[in-house]
Design a protein around this motif. Structure first.
Motif, PDB file in Angstrom:
ATOM      1  N   ALA A  51      37.302  34.993  31.947  1.00 13.42           N
ATOM      2  CA  ALA A  51      37.392  33.678  31.314  1.00 13.42           C
ATOM      3  C   ALA A  51      38.607  32.904  31.819  1.00 13.42           C
ATOM      4  CB  ALA A  51      37.456  33.826  29.796  1.00 13.42           C
ATOM      5  N   GLN A  52      39.605  33.635  32.352  1.00 17.06           N
ATOM      6  CA  GLN A  52      40.799  33.000  32.914  1.00 17.06           C
ATOM      7  C   GLN A  52      40.701  32.834  34.440  1.00 17.06           C
ATOM      8  OE1 GLN A  52      44.509  34.808  31.533  1.00 17.06           O
ATOM      9  NE2 GLN A  52      43.458  35.669  29.760  1.00 17.06           N
ATOM     10  N   GLY A  53      39.560  33.266  35.003  1.00 20.89           N
ATOM     11  CA  GLY A  53      39.367  33.134  36.447  1.00 20.89           C
ATOM     12  C   GLY A  53      40.225  34.062  37.281  1.00 20.89           C
ATOM     13  N   LEU A  54      40.572  35.221  36.713  1.00 21.08           N
ATOM     14  CA  LEU A  54      41.516  36.115  37.392  1.00 21.08           C
ATOM     15  C   LEU A  54      40.865  37.310  38.074  1.00 21.08           C
ATOM     16  CD1 LEU A  54      44.378  36.290  34.725  1.00 21.08           C
ATOM     17  CD2 LEU A  54      44.483  35.189  36.968  1.00 21.08           C
ATOM     18  N   VAL A  55      39.594  37.593  37.783  1.00 21.77           N
ATOM     19  CA  VAL A  55      38.999  38.864  38.207  1.00 21.77           C
ATOM     20  C   VAL A  55      38.434  38.808  39.630  1.00 21.77           C
ATOM     21  CG1 VAL A  55      37.212  40.583  37.715  1.00 21.77           C
ATOM     22  CG2 VAL A  55      38.474  39.509  35.839  1.00 21.77           C
ATOM     23  N   ALA A  56      38.809  39.817  40.412  1.00 26.83           N
ATOM     24  CA  ALA A  56      38.208  40.064  41.725  1.00 26.83           C
ATOM     25  C   ALA A  56      37.583  41.447  41.669  1.00 26.83           C
ATOM     26  CB  ALA A  56      39.263  39.997  42.827  1.00 26.83           C
ATOM     27  N   THR A  57      36.263  41.526  41.772  1.00 24.74           N
ATOM     28  CA  THR A  57      35.558  42.807  41.686  1.00 24.74           C
ATOM     29  C   THR A  57      35.243  43.313  43.084  1.00 24.74           C
ATOM     30  OG1 THR A  57      34.569  42.204  39.560  1.00 24.74           O
ATOM     31  CG2 THR A  57      33.515  43.984  40.791  1.00 24.74           C
ATOM     32  N   ILE A  58      35.610  44.573  43.351  1.00 23.17           N
ATOM     33  CA  ILE A  58      35.309  45.161  44.663  1.00 23.17           C
ATOM     34  C   ILE A  58      34.661  46.523  44.469  1.00 23.17           C
ATOM     35  CG2 ILE A  58      37.279  43.986  45.723  1.00 23.17           C
ATOM     36  CD1 ILE A  58      38.496  46.890  45.967  1.00 23.17           C
ATOM     37  N   SER A  59      33.884  46.929  45.454  1.00 21.67           N
ATOM     38  CA  SER A  59      33.284  48.261  45.429  1.00 21.67           C
ATOM     39  C   SER A  59      34.345  49.308  45.755  1.00 21.67           C
ATOM     40  CB  SER A  59      32.147  48.345  46.451  1.00 21.67           C
ATOM     41  OG  SER A  59      31.724  49.695  46.603  1.00 21.67           O
ATOM     42  N   ALA A  60      34.382  50.368  44.950  1.00 24.32           N
ATOM     43  CA  ALA A  60      35.313  51.463  45.203  1.00 24.32           C
ATOM     44  C   ALA A  60      34.612  52.634  45.891  1.00 24.32           C
ATOM     45  CB  ALA A  60      35.956  51.933  43.902  1.00 24.32           C
ATOM     46  N   LEU A  61      33.442  52.360  46.494  1.00 23.16           N
ATOM     47  CA  LEU A  61      32.731  53.386  47.255  1.00 23.16           C
ATOM     48  C   LEU A  61      33.232  53.393  48.693  1.00 23.16           C
ATOM     49  CD1 LEU A  61      29.070  52.802  46.006  1.00 23.16           C
ATOM     50  CD2 LEU A  61      30.672  54.574  45.264  1.00 23.16           C
ATOM     51  N   GLY A  62      33.202  54.565  49.331  1.00 19.24           N
ATOM     52  CA  GLY A  62      33.629  54.662  50.727  1.00 19.24           C
ATOM     53  C   GLY A  62      34.970  55.354  50.860  1.00 19.24           C
TER      54      GLY A  62
END
Length: 221
Positions: free
Chosen positions: A189-200
């Motif tokens: 809601a604050q525009g702060l999230v960056a989601t990344i894959s933790a696979l690999g």
């Protein structure tokens, strides 16, 4: 940069936090380290935490928040930090926002490490630890010993910790989904999230994380 690292158990948060903090030249502040340091040093907050833990109770949010605040006020955190394991729930996230606001600061990014639940169970339930030295860790799929059940390093017996059983892992995931995952929506809601894959591979995940954080840093600038 001021960063919060979020992800389920088994996502590799500790490993990634260490690499990211080094690459960004900021301190890695983990809840586990905070508790151990305060308890071993006999601080007032450490004494409070220990009394709850010894009684088998959860440590109240205000004690955890107090420890985090003390650590973030140290000189090495003046220009940024990476928080790992804190905040653990929305109440702690709100307390962190209020704390930073009082100091005229704000978070730059919340890095969400995404891992499928079945992969989390596979990662944790497959771990085997040496009875002679808990630093000797193997895995039934990813790091098999040369001889089954025997530590390559010292010949000690390998075993599965009770905390690593599939049933326990799934309970830990339930707690994560109930208590910690809601902070992702709070920060979205604050525009702060960056989601990344933790696979690999570890370095691949670190590279993804650094790209995401540089993008956030550019936006903050």
């Amino acid at each position: 940069m001021r960063i919060v690292l979020v992800g389920p158990p088994g996502a590799g948060k500790g490993t990634q936090a260490a690499f990211l903090a080094k690459n960004l030249s900021i301190p890695h502040i983990s809840t586990g380290d905070l508790f151990r340091a305060n308890i071993s040093q006999g601080t007032e907050l450490g004494k409070q935490a220990k009394s709850y833990m010894d009684a088998g109770n959860l440590v109240p949010d205000e004690v955890t928040v107090g420890m985090a605040q003390d650590r973030m006020e140290q000189a090495d955190a003046e220009h940024g930090f990476l928080l790992d394991g804190f905040p653990r729930n929305v109440a702690q996230a709100e307390a962190l926002d209020a704390m930073l606001d009082r100091e005229g600061m704000k978070l730059d990014a919340v890095l969400d490490l995404e891992v499928p639940e079945d992969e989390v169970v596979k990662r944790i339930a497959g771990r085997r630890i040496c009875r002679n030295d808990s630093a000797h860790v193997f895995h039934v799929a990813y790091k098999q010993p040369k001889a089954e059940g025997v530590c390559d390093t010292c010949g000690g017996e390998l075993y599965q910790r009770e905390d690593d059983s599939e049933g326990t892992v799934r309970k830990r995931l339930e707690v994560y989904h109930t208590q910690t995952e809601p902070i992702i929506d709070y920060y979205k809601a604050q525009g702060l999230v960056a989601t990344i894959s933790a696979l690999g591979q570890v370095d691949e995940v670190t590279e993804r994380a650094m790209r995401a954080l540089h993008g956030r840093g550019d936006q903050a600038a």
